[in-house]
Design an enzyme around this catalytic site. Structure first.
Site, PDB file in Angstrom:
ATOM      1  N   CYS A   2      91.860  23.705  34.235  1.00 32.09           N
ATOM      2  CA  CYS A   2      92.889  24.281  35.445  1.00 32.09           C
ATOM      3  C   CYS A   2      93.210  25.897  35.036  1.00 32.09           C
ATOM      4  O   CYS A   2      93.257  25.964  34.043  1.00 32.09           O
ATOM      5  CB  CYS A   2      93.809  23.151  35.991  1.00 32.09           C
ATOM      6  SG  CYS A   2      93.961  21.915  36.886  1.00 32.09           S
ATOM      7  N   ARG A  27      87.092  27.311  34.097  1.00 32.88           N
ATOM      8  CA  ARG A  27      88.384  26.228  33.585  1.00 32.88           C
ATOM      9  C   ARG A  27      88.805  25.236  34.588  1.00 32.88           C
ATOM     10  O   ARG A  27      89.373  24.012  34.398  1.00 32.88           O
ATOM     11  CB  ARG A  27      90.103  26.269  33.439  1.00 32.88           C
ATOM     12  CG  ARG A  27      90.008  27.990  32.288  1.00 32.88           C
ATOM     13  CD  ARG A  27      91.203  28.216  32.854  1.00 32.88           C
ATOM     14  NE  ARG A  27      92.054  28.090  31.708  1.00 32.88           N
ATOM     15  CZ  ARG A  27      92.566  27.873  30.342  1.00 32.88           C
ATOM     16  NH1 ARG A  27      92.262  28.400  29.836  1.00 32.88           N
ATOM     17  NH2 ARG A  27      93.425  26.560  30.181  1.00 32.88           N
ATOM     18  N   TRP A  75      91.037  21.544  37.114  1.00 33.60           N
ATOM     19  CA  TRP A  75      90.362  20.209  36.932  1.00 33.60           C
ATOM     20  C   TRP A  75      91.077  18.884  37.280  1.00 33.60           C
ATOM     21  O   TRP A  75      92.201  18.601  36.881  1.00 33.60           O
ATOM     22  CB  TRP A  75      89.842  20.777  35.740  1.00 33.60           C
ATOM     23  CG  TRP A  75      89.123  19.485  35.183  1.00 33.60           C
ATOM     24  CD1 TRP A  75      87.377  19.387  35.245  1.00 33.60           C
ATOM     25  CD2 TRP A  75      89.330  18.465  33.802  1.00 33.60           C
ATOM     26  NE1 TRP A  75      86.587  18.572  34.377  1.00 33.60           N
ATOM     27  CE2 TRP A  75      87.684  17.741  33.818  1.00 33.60           C
ATOM     28  CE3 TRP A  75      90.369  17.637  33.015  1.00 33.60           C
ATOM     29  CZ2 TRP A  75      88.077  16.228  33.472  1.00 33.60           C
ATOM     30  CZ3 TRP A  75      90.149  16.202  33.345  1.00 33.60           C
ATOM     31  CH2 TRP A  75      89.397  15.923  32.323  1.00 33.60           C
ATOM     32  N   ASN A 101      98.791  23.371  35.281  1.00 31.58           N
ATOM     33  CA  ASN A 101      97.891  22.661  34.863  1.00 31.58           C
ATOM     34  C   ASN A 101      98.727  22.259  33.374  1.00 31.58           C
ATOM     35  O   ASN A 101      99.721  22.569  33.116  1.00 31.58           O
ATOM     36  CB  ASN A 101      97.682  24.335  33.986  1.00 31.58           C
ATOM     37  CG  ASN A 101      96.854  23.915  32.118  1.00 31.58           C
ATOM     38  OD1 ASN A 101      95.900  22.537  32.414  1.00 31.58           O
ATOM     39  ND2 ASN A 101      96.576  24.525  31.960  1.00 31.58           N
ATOM     40  N   GLY A 102      98.188  20.557  33.696  1.00 30.55           N
ATOM     41  CA  GLY A 102      98.943  19.344  32.636  1.00 30.55           C
ATOM     42  C   GLY A 102      98.809  18.352  33.469  1.00 30.55           C
ATOM     43  O   GLY A 102      98.192  17.889  34.206  1.00 30.55           O
ATOM     44  N   GLU A 484      74.289  18.476  17.735  1.00 33.32           N
ATOM     45  CA  GLU A 484      75.155  19.233  18.577  1.00 33.32           C
ATOM     46  C   GLU A 484      74.003  19.955  19.915  1.00 33.32           C
ATOM     47  O   GLU A 484      74.382  20.332  20.416  1.00 33.32           O
ATOM     48  CB  GLU A 484      75.059  20.505  17.742  1.00 33.32           C
ATOM     49  CG  GLU A 484      75.629  21.753  18.332  1.00 33.32           C
ATOM     50  CD  GLU A 484      76.636  21.584  19.662  1.00 33.32           C
ATOM     51  OE1 GLU A 484      77.532  20.877  19.176  1.00 33.32           O
ATOM     52  OE2 GLU A 484      76.992  23.050  19.647  1.00 33.32           O
ATOM     53  N   LYS A 488      74.404  19.422  23.559  1.00 30.50           N
ATOM     54  CA  LYS A 488      74.394  20.303  24.842  1.00 30.50           C
ATOM     55  C   LYS A 488      72.860  20.230  25.797  1.00 30.50           C
ATOM     56  O   LYS A 488      73.110  19.686  26.503  1.00 30.50           O
ATOM     57  CB  LYS A 488      73.427  21.880  23.395  1.00 30.50           C
ATOM     58  CG  LYS A 488      74.495  22.938  22.412  1.00 30.50           C
ATOM     59  CD  LYS A 488      75.074  23.667  23.466  1.00 30.50           C
ATOM     60  CE  LYS A 488      76.269  23.805  23.540  1.00 30.50           C
ATOM     61  NZ  LYS A 488      77.319  23.162  23.131  1.00 30.50           N
ATOM     62  N   GLU A 491      75.534  17.614  28.712  1.00 30.56           N
ATOM     63  CA  GLU A 491      76.258  18.817  29.112  1.00 30.56           C
ATOM     64  C   GLU A 491      75.482  19.367  30.282  1.00 30.56           C
ATOM     65  O   GLU A 491      76.046  19.447  31.230  1.00 30.56           O
ATOM     66  CB  GLU A 491      77.276  19.060  28.496  1.00 30.56           C
ATOM     67  CG  GLU A 491      77.189  20.264  27.491  1.00 30.56           C
ATOM     68  CD  GLU A 491      78.273  20.767  26.767  1.00 30.56           C
ATOM     69  OE1 GLU A 491      79.386  21.432  27.686  1.00 30.56           O
ATOM     70  OE2 GLU A 491      77.839  21.396  25.601  1.00 30.56           O
ATOM     71  N   HIS A 507      67.502   1.602  11.634  1.00 29.48           N
ATOM     72  CA  HIS A 507      68.299   0.810  11.644  1.00 29.48           C
ATOM     73  C   HIS A 507      68.297   0.440  12.709  1.00 29.48           C
ATOM     74  O   HIS A 507      69.323   0.124  13.463  1.00 29.48           O
ATOM     75  CB  HIS A 507      69.366   1.224  11.039  1.00 29.48           C
ATOM     76  CG  HIS A 507      68.586   1.143   9.253  1.00 29.48           C
ATOM     77  ND1 HIS A 507      69.164   0.594   8.715  1.00 29.48           N
ATOM     78  CD2 HIS A 507      69.123   2.844   8.398  1.00 29.48           C
ATOM     79  CE1 HIS A 507      68.947   0.531   7.236  1.00 29.48           C
ATOM     80  NE2 HIS A 507      68.696   1.959   7.406  1.00 29.48           N
ATOM     81  N   LYS A 610      85.990  23.941  30.756  1.00 29.66           N
ATOM     82  CA  LYS A 610      86.435  24.755  28.997  1.00 29.66           C
ATOM     83  C   LYS A 610      88.162  23.983  28.916  1.00 29.66           C
ATOM     84  O   LYS A 610      88.423  24.608  29.949  1.00 29.66           O
ATOM     85  CB  LYS A 610      86.164  26.085  29.668  1.00 29.66           C
ATOM     86  CG  LYS A 610      85.620  26.652  27.650  1.00 29.66           C
ATOM     87  CD  LYS A 610      84.768  27.662  27.678  1.00 29.66           C
ATOM     88  CE  LYS A 610      84.241  28.102  26.553  1.00 29.66           C
ATOM     89  NZ  LYS A 610      83.420  27.623  26.051  1.00 29.66           N
TER      90      LYS A 610
END
Ligand code: F6R
Length: 615
Positions: A2, A27, A75, A101-102, A484, A488, A491, A507, A610
Site C-alpha cells: 500500500c 507498492r 494491496w 497501510n498495514g 533466484e 524471477k 513472479e 532423489h 514491493k
C-alpha cells in the site's frame, strides 16, 4: 505494501497526490483513491484496479480544487479489490477521510462496538473503523492530531494512517506503527508518504518518523509527538538521489533500467569501503571488534530474493571465517524458537528495510540479546533503525517489484561483511583479503560485459514464451542462483519454474524431465573446485539423456560443457564464490524478456507488491 501520500501547501493537492501515487504504485495496485479538502467539505474519488482507472474516473468527474489532500494505492488484505474497499474511507458524515497501510488486528471488536453505537460501515476493510473512531474523537476535542493519538492507542497491529478532516482544512495528520511513513519538508508545503519517491520531485528534505508517533502537517511546519502526546525527537535527513533516479529514462520498464544499472550499483556499494592498502574499512559496522571476535554463530534472516542473497553469503562466511552460518526465512524464524544468545550475530537483509517478516525476526533476535547487523538499501527505514548497525547497499531506488540491482548489491555487502569478519578475527590474511577485494572490484566490469551479450538470451526467452515449465539447476553457490532464476520467472512470467540443487535431481525431481523441457544449468568455474564442475557436467548429461533442452550458463573457455548444451550462455570467469554476481544477470534478463513476450507487465506483476509490510 500500500502506498500513501498526503499533502498540504499551495499547489493543487490532487495533482501532487496523483503524481505521488504514480511513484508508489509498485507498492500495490488493487485499487487507488484520493480525497481533497475543498469548499468546506471533503471530495473523495476511488476506483478498483490500477491508477489509470482512478485517472479515468477523475477525468469524467473532476474534483473541486483544493490544496490539502491524501491518496492511497492498495494491496488488498481485508476485503477484495473492489470500489467499496478502496481507500480513502470516510465516516458517516463524510467529514473525515483516512488511508491506511498495514493490518488493524482488533478491527472486528472495534467494528462491533461502532455498529452498536449506530455507525453504518460500508466496506469489508479493517481501515474503515479508524474513520469512524476519528470522527467520534474529533467531535469532542476538535483537534485531528489529538483525535489520531487517542484512536491509535486503541489500535492493535501494524499501521500507518493518514487522515484529513473537513473542519481542519489546512491540516494533514499521520500516524506510524511499524509500517513506513516519511515526511517531506518543502517551502510553504509539507508531504507525507510511504516512500520519499512520492515527493522527491518537490523536496529532498525528509524527516523520518519513529515508532508510535503522530505527525501534524501544516504549510508552515510539522509537529511530531508520541501516541502519548509528548513531543518526539525526529531525525531530519537529505535524500541523496533526485527525481531522475525514479524515472524510466527511456527504458521500456523500470526492471530493464534497474538491470542495466547493476554495474554502477555494484561499484557504488564498494565505494569508500576499502582503504588505499586494500583493507576493509566498514566504519558503519559499529559492533566493536572485540565483540565480533566472540561471535560463535551467524544467522541470516531475509525473505524472497534477499533470502537467496543470504544463502550465497553462507558459503562465503563459512569459507572465509569458519564461523557456522545459518540462513533462515524470516517468516519462519521466530516461530521455531531459534537458539540465539549474545554471541550470535544476526544479519537481516532487506532492500526496502520495511519487510515485516524480517523486522519481526530481528526484533526476536534482539530480545534474545543477539547483535543485529542490517544490510539494507533504504536510508532511514525501520530495519536499520532497529538494528545495532547497518551496511547500506548503494543500489539507488529500486522501483520494479522484482528485485535485481538490490540483489547484486546485497551480495556485495554480504561478501564485504564476510571478509570483514575474516579480517577482524584474523581467519584471513591481509593479502588474501586484498585479493578478493581486487576480484570484487572487477565485478562491475564483468556485469557490464554480461549485459552487452544478452541478445541471444532475449531471443531464447521469446522462443520459450509458450512453455509451461522451466527448471533451474545449480550446485554450491549456483544452487541459490538457480532458486533466484526460478523465483524471477515465477513472479514475472507466471510460469511453473523451480530451482533445484543439481545433486538432488535423482532423489525425485528428475521425474519432471520430459521431452523438450527447458532446464537452465548454472555451471561453476572449472578452474575452482573441479570436482564440483565435473559433477554438474554429469548432471547435465543425465537430464539431456531424458530429453531436457539444456540451457547452460558457463564460464568463457569452459569447453567441457559444449557438447551437452543446446543453448550456451557465456559469462566472464570469476572466482567460484563470486560467480553469482555474474551468473544471475542472464537469468534476470531471461525472466524479464519471457514475461514481456507473454504480455505481462514486468514492473507490476499480478498479486504482488514491493515492500511487504504485513506478516
Ligand atoms: C523478488 C522480490 C522479493 C523481495 C522480498 C524481500 O523479486 O523482490 O522476493 O526480495 O519481498 O524484500 P526486501 O528485500 O525489501 O526485504
Amino acid at each position: 505494501m500500500c502506498g500513501i501520500v498526503g499533502y498540504v501547501g499551495s499547489q493543487s493537492a490532487l495533482d501532487v497526490v496523483m503524481a505521488g501515487l504514480k511513484r508508489l504504485e509498485y507498492r500495490g495496485y488493487d485499487s487507488a483513491g484520493v480525497a481533497v479538502l475543498a469548499d468546506g467539505g471533503l471530495a473523495p474519488a476511488k476506483r478498483a484496479g490500477k491508477l489509470v482507472n482512478l485517472e479515468k474516473e477523475l477525468s469524467e468527474r473532476p474534483l473541486p480544487t483544493g490544496t490539502t489532500g491524501i491518496g492511497h494505492t492498495r494491496w488488498a488484505t481485508h476485503g477484495g479489490p473492489t470500489d467499496a474497499n478502496a481507500h480513502p474511507h470516510l465516516d458517516n458524515a463524510g467529514r473525515v477521510a483516512v488511508v491506511h497501510n498495514g493490518i488493524i488486528e482488533n478491527f472486528a471488536a472495534l467494528r462491533a462496538e461502532l455498529t452498536g453505537r449506530g455507525h453504518g460501515l460500508a466496506s469489508e476493510t479493517d481501515t474503515e473503523v479508524v474513520a469512524h473512531l476519528l470522527a467520534e474523537e474529533f467531535s469532542s476535542c476538535a483537534d485531528l492530531a489529538e483525535a489520531m493519538r487517542l484512536v491509535c492507542r486503541r489500535l492493535e497491529g501494524a499501521f500507518t494512517l493518514v487522515a484529513v478532516h473537513a473542519d481542519e482544512p489546512d491540516v494533514v495528520v499521520g500516524a506510524r506503527r511499524n509500517s513506513p511513513l516519511v515526511v517531506g519538508i518543502g517551502e510553504g508545503e509539507a508531504f507525507l508518504a510511504s516512500d520519499v519517491a512520492a515527493f522527491i520531485a518537490h523536496t529532498r528534505e525528509a524527516v523520518e518518523l519513529g515508532q508510535d508517533q503522530v505527525v501534524e502537517l501544516r504549510r508552515d511546519g510539522v509537529t511530531v509527538t508520541g501516541f502519548d502526546g509528548r513531543p518526539a525527537d525526529v531525525r531530519a535527513y537529505h535524500v541523496d538521489w533526485d527525481a531522475s533516479a525514479a524515472q524510466k529514462d527511456g527504458y521500456a520498464s523500470f526492471m530493464l533500467k534497474e538491470i542495466a544499472e547493476q554495474p554502477k550499483a555494484v561499484a557504488d556499494t564498494l565505494l569508500g569501503r576499502i582503504d588505499e592498502a586494500g583493507s576493509l574499512t566498514l566504519d558503519e559496522v559499529r559492533i566493536p571488534a572485540a565483540e565480533l571476535r566472540e561471535i560463535d554463530k551467524v544467522v541470516i534472516v531475509a525473505c524472497g530474493t534477499a533470502f537467496h542473497a543470504g544463502l550465497i553469503a553462507k558459503y562465503a562466511i563459512e569459507h572465509w571465517t569458519r564461523i557456522p552460518c545459518e540462513v533462515e526465512l524470516a517468516s519462519e524464524f521466530r516461530y521455531r524458537d531459534p537458539i540465539l544468545d549474545p554471541r550470535s550475530l544476526v544479519i537481516a537483509i532487506s532492500q526496502s528495510g520495511e519487510t515485516m517478516d524480517t523486522l519481526m525476526a530481528l526484533r526476536h533476535a534482539r530480545e534474545q540479546g543477539s547483535r543485529v547487523l542490517a544490510i539494507c538499501n533504504t536510508n532511514g527505514s525501520t530495519i536499520p533503525r532497529e538494528s545495532d548497525a547497518v551496511l547500506y547497499t548503494h543500489a539507488g531506488p529500486e522501483v520494479a517489484v522484482a528485485s535485481t540491482k538490490a540483489f547484486l548489491t546485497q551480495l556485495v555487502a554480504c561478501y564485504l561483511v564476510a571478509l570483514y569478519l575474516g579480517q577482524v578475527r584474523g581467519t584471513k590474511w591481509g593479502d588474501e583479503i586484498r585479493a578478493v577485494v581486487r576480484d570484487l572490484a572487477r565485478i562491475s566490469g564483468a556485469v557490464d560485459q554480461v549485459l552487452g551479450t544478452m541478445e541471444p538470451v532475449r531471443e531464447l526467452a521469446r522462443s520459450l514464451a509458450g512453455k509451461d515449465t522451466v527448471l533451474f539447476l545449480g550446485r554450491h553457490v549456483g544452487y541459490p542462483v538457480a532458486l533466484e532464476g526460478a523465483l524471477k520467472l515465477k513472479e514475472l512470467a507466471y510460469m511453473h519454474a523451480e530451482g533445484f540443487a543439481a545433486g538432488e535431481l535423482k532423489h525425485g525431481p528428475i521425474a519432471l524431465i520430459e521431452q523438450d523441457v527447458p532446464v537452465v544449468v548454472v555451471v561453476p568455474s572449472p578452474r575452482g573446485r573441479s570436482l564440483l564442475h565435473d559433477k554438474i557436467v554429469s548432471n547435465i548429461q543425465e537430464i539431456r539423456a531424458r530429453g531436457a533442452r539444456t540451457i547452460v550458463i558457463a564460464e568463457e573457455g569452459d569447453a567441457t560443457v559444449e557438447p551437452y548444451a543446446d543453448h550456451l550462455i557465456r559469462i566472464p570467469a570469476t572466482p567460484t564464490l563470486l560467480q553469482p554476481l555474474v551468473a544471475t544477470v542472464p537469468l534476470q534478463v531471461f525472466a524479464c524478456e519471457l514475461a514481456t513476450a507473454r504480455g505481462n507487465e514486468v514492473d507490476q506483476p499480478r498479486n504482488l507488491a514491493k515492500s511487504v509490510t504485513v506478516e
